[in-house]
Enzyme design. Structure first.
Site, PDB file in Angstrom:
ATOM      1  N   GLU A  15      25.647  23.065 -11.977  1.00  0.00           N
ATOM      2  CA  GLU A  15      24.448  23.910 -11.751  1.00  0.00           C
ATOM      3  C   GLU A  15      24.404  24.858 -10.593  1.00  0.00           C
ATOM      4  OE1 GLU A  15      21.546  23.862 -13.532  1.00  0.00           O
ATOM      5  OE2 GLU A  15      21.348  25.619 -12.056  1.00  0.00           O
TER       6      GLU A  15
ATOM      7  N   LYS B 249      32.889  25.699 -10.125  1.00  0.00           N
ATOM      8  CA  LYS B 249      31.616  25.301  -9.332  1.00  0.00           C
ATOM      9  C   LYS B 249      32.199  25.080  -7.937  1.00  0.00           C
ATOM     10  CE  LYS B 249      27.703  23.823  -7.924  1.00  0.00           C
ATOM     11  NZ  LYS B 249      26.700  24.755  -7.638  1.00  0.00           N
TER      12      LYS B 249
ATOM     13  N   CYS C 102      25.362  21.862  -0.063  1.00  0.00           N
ATOM     14  CA  CYS C 102      26.514  22.315  -1.166  1.00  0.00           C
ATOM     15  C   CYS C 102      27.837  22.745  -0.280  1.00  0.00           C
ATOM     16  CB  CYS C 102      26.085  23.126  -2.394  1.00  0.00           C
ATOM     17  SG  CYS C 102      25.297  22.378  -3.430  1.00  0.00           S
TER      18      CYS C 102
END
Ligand code: UDX
Ligand code: UDX
Ligand code: ADP
Length: 467
Positions: free
Chosen positions: A164, A219, A275
């Site tokens: 995501e 990612k 993140c």
């Protein structure tokens, strides 16, 4: 022909799982989406009829939940039932940096992912597509596969990676119109089944398919590149302050080069969020584990620069306040790691506060969306001082004018828009003199604050006058 999915389950109702599934349900009314979590309080909050009490604050999320909840979007703690009924299972649990054992402080802790895989393996009675949504180290799919494929009960699992890319604060916009959706996998039918879900609202050309390892690594790479841009501009912010340049002018000047681009060049007190740091540490750990020490050192520097930026912001406050902040009141505007979110994970504010508290400062925090218990939980988690001491030295006040009253200095830690709209004359009149503002987000107008009477430091802005 791939199977058309009608039942989805998502394990993990956090900042990623909650909003992502809400949008899938909103855009695909023919699919029943059940989001499950072991945290009962969190599920109760997702089911709260008062939409202002959803556990995740995101602009626009309340309307999406209102539209889909009870229709084809459900939140539940019955994990087994949701797994059993679903054709496609998203794993969206947290993968924090390990705090123990091998890889402590670097590697991602995959215990929650593994628990999910084992639970799926135990419960599933028919074939499932399992989708990694959480950010994971490259080759996690291998571990999932080996747990799921050795159940011996004849159930077949396809594993996809579908990272995501939403950013908090703009999650709903990002989900509604993603730059791209990335799907990595081996089995063409399984990939196509997930492509079909997104094709409900995302143009086909924006849905990229790759092999599973490219998807996992992309990612980590995307987050590392984004964080690197922030560290790059922050490195220049310090040089700007010394040379009399203005980092915002420099950012504008370089950003017009189409090869560089204008986004993500805002100097700040340091990046935060769940993140960036975690993913880079993870990248560094993976590189080291393959013996790629130059690669590891290169990316580690992004983190070191970020730590330096937070530290130098705090040090500058101490130096400017005549080399001591002991017993002085510093008002923090903002605690969240960026505006428009109630998330505080890895927020720069936590580390700046920690440095100042070690210098015996008293801190008053105002943040429009972060409650007091979160501020204390963040400081307690660092374990630098006792919980009692954190409560003695830090106060959280729900009103910016009260929070700044009789303060020696204000530090802007988050770029909330409302800070720009305050009656700064009123703030100034109620502060101790001289009144200092340390703008760690370069959002306030330095000249007009100086006209009010403040002594203003803005990140990345040096004294530009010729002498
Ligand atoms: C550069 C700047 O681009 C230009 O704006 C400045 O005025 C002078 O320096 P130049 O050195 O002529 O221009 O070429 P550039 O296209 O930037 O390439 C520099 C080097 O980077 C070359 O060796 C090129 O092969 C390499 N490069 C560039 C890559 O290896 N990968 C890329 O994606 C881009
Ligand atoms: C990030 C990625 O953007 C997203 O694609 C990924 O899915 C998750 O991680 P997020 O952490 O939610 O999203 O927010 P982001 O907007 O990337 O900001 C991260 C941190 O960098 C914040 O603390 C922000 O204030 C800081 N930042 C960002 C800057 O200091 N300057 C900038 O120019 C941009
Ligand atoms: P993210 O930002 O990645 O969404 P969060 O921490 O906000 O991370 O959300 C992850 C959620 O996953 C948490 O609410 C946590 O309770 C949930 N979770 C973790 N492990 C499990 C599990 N085995 N089963 C169900 N839910 C889980």
């Amino acid at each position: 022909m791939s199977k058309k999915i009608t039942k989805i389950c998502c394990i993990g109702a956090g900042y990623v799982g909650g909003p992502t599934m809400a949008v899938i349900a909103q855009k695909c009314p023919e699919i029943t989406v059940t989001v499950v979590d072991i945290n009962e309080k969190r599920i109760a909050a997702w089911n709260d009829t008062d939409l202002s009490r959803l556990p995740v604050y995101e602009p626009g999320l309340d309307r999406v939940v209102e539209e889909a909840r009870g229709r084809n979007l459900f939140f539940s703690t019955d994990v087994d039932k949701a797994i059993d009924e679903a054709e496609m299972i998203f794993i969206s649990v947290n993968t924090p940096t390990k705090t123990y054992g091998k890889g402590k402080g670097m590697a991602a802790d995959l215990k929650f992912i593994e628990l999910c895989a084992r639970q799926i393996a135990r419960v599933a009675k028919d074939d499932k597509i399992v989708v990694e949504k959480s950010t994971l180290p490259v080759r996690t799919a291998q571990a999932l596969k080996s747990i799921l494929h050795n159940t011996g009960n004849g159930v077949h699992f396809d594993i996809l990676s579908n990272p995501e890319f939403l950013a908090e604060g703009t999650a709903i916009e990002d989900l509604h119109a993603p730059d791209r959706v990335l799907i990595g996998g081996e089995d063409k039918g399984a990939i196509e089944a997930l492509v079909q879900v997104y094709a409900g609202w995302v143009p086909r050309e924006n849905i990229l398919t790759t092999n599973v390892w490219s998807s996992e690594l992309s990612k980590l790479t995307a987050n590392a590149f984004l964080a690197q841009r922030v560290s790059s501009i922050n490195a220049l912010s310090e040089l700007c302050e010394k040379t009399g340049a203005d980092v915002n002018e420099v950012a504008r000047a370089i950003g017009t080069d189409s090869r560089i681009g204008p986004k993500f060049l805002k100097a700040s007190v340091g990046f935060g969020g769940s993140c960036f740091q975690k993913d880079i540490l993870n990248l560094v750990y993976i590189a080291k584990s393959y013996g790629l020490h130059e690669v590891a050192d290169y990316w580690e520097q992004v983190i070191l620069m970020n730590d330096h930026q937070k530290r130098r912001f705090a040090d500058n406050i101490v130096t400017t306040l005549y080399n001591t902040v002991s017993g002085k009141k510093i008002a923090f505007l903002g605690w969240a790691f960026k505006k428009d979110t109630n998330d505080t994970r890895e927020s720069a504010a936590i580390y700046v506060a920690d440095h100042l508290l070690s210098e015996q400062a008293e801190i008053v925090v105002y943040d429009p969306k972060v409650p007091a218990e979160q501020v204390y939980a963040d400081l307690d988690y660092l374990n630098t001082r006792s919980e009692d001491e954190n409560r003695r030295l830090v106060t959280v006040i729900n009103d910016p004018y009260e929070a700044t009253k009789e303060a020696h200095a204000i530090a802007v830690l988050t770029e909330w828009d409302e800070f720009k709209t305050y009656d700064w004359d009123r703030v100034y009149n109620n502060m101790l003199k001289p009144s200092f503002v340390f703008d760690g987000r370069a959002i306030l107008d330095k000249e007009s604050l100086e006209a009010v009477g403040f002594d203003v430091y803005t990140i990345g802005i040096g004294d530009g006058t010729m002498r």
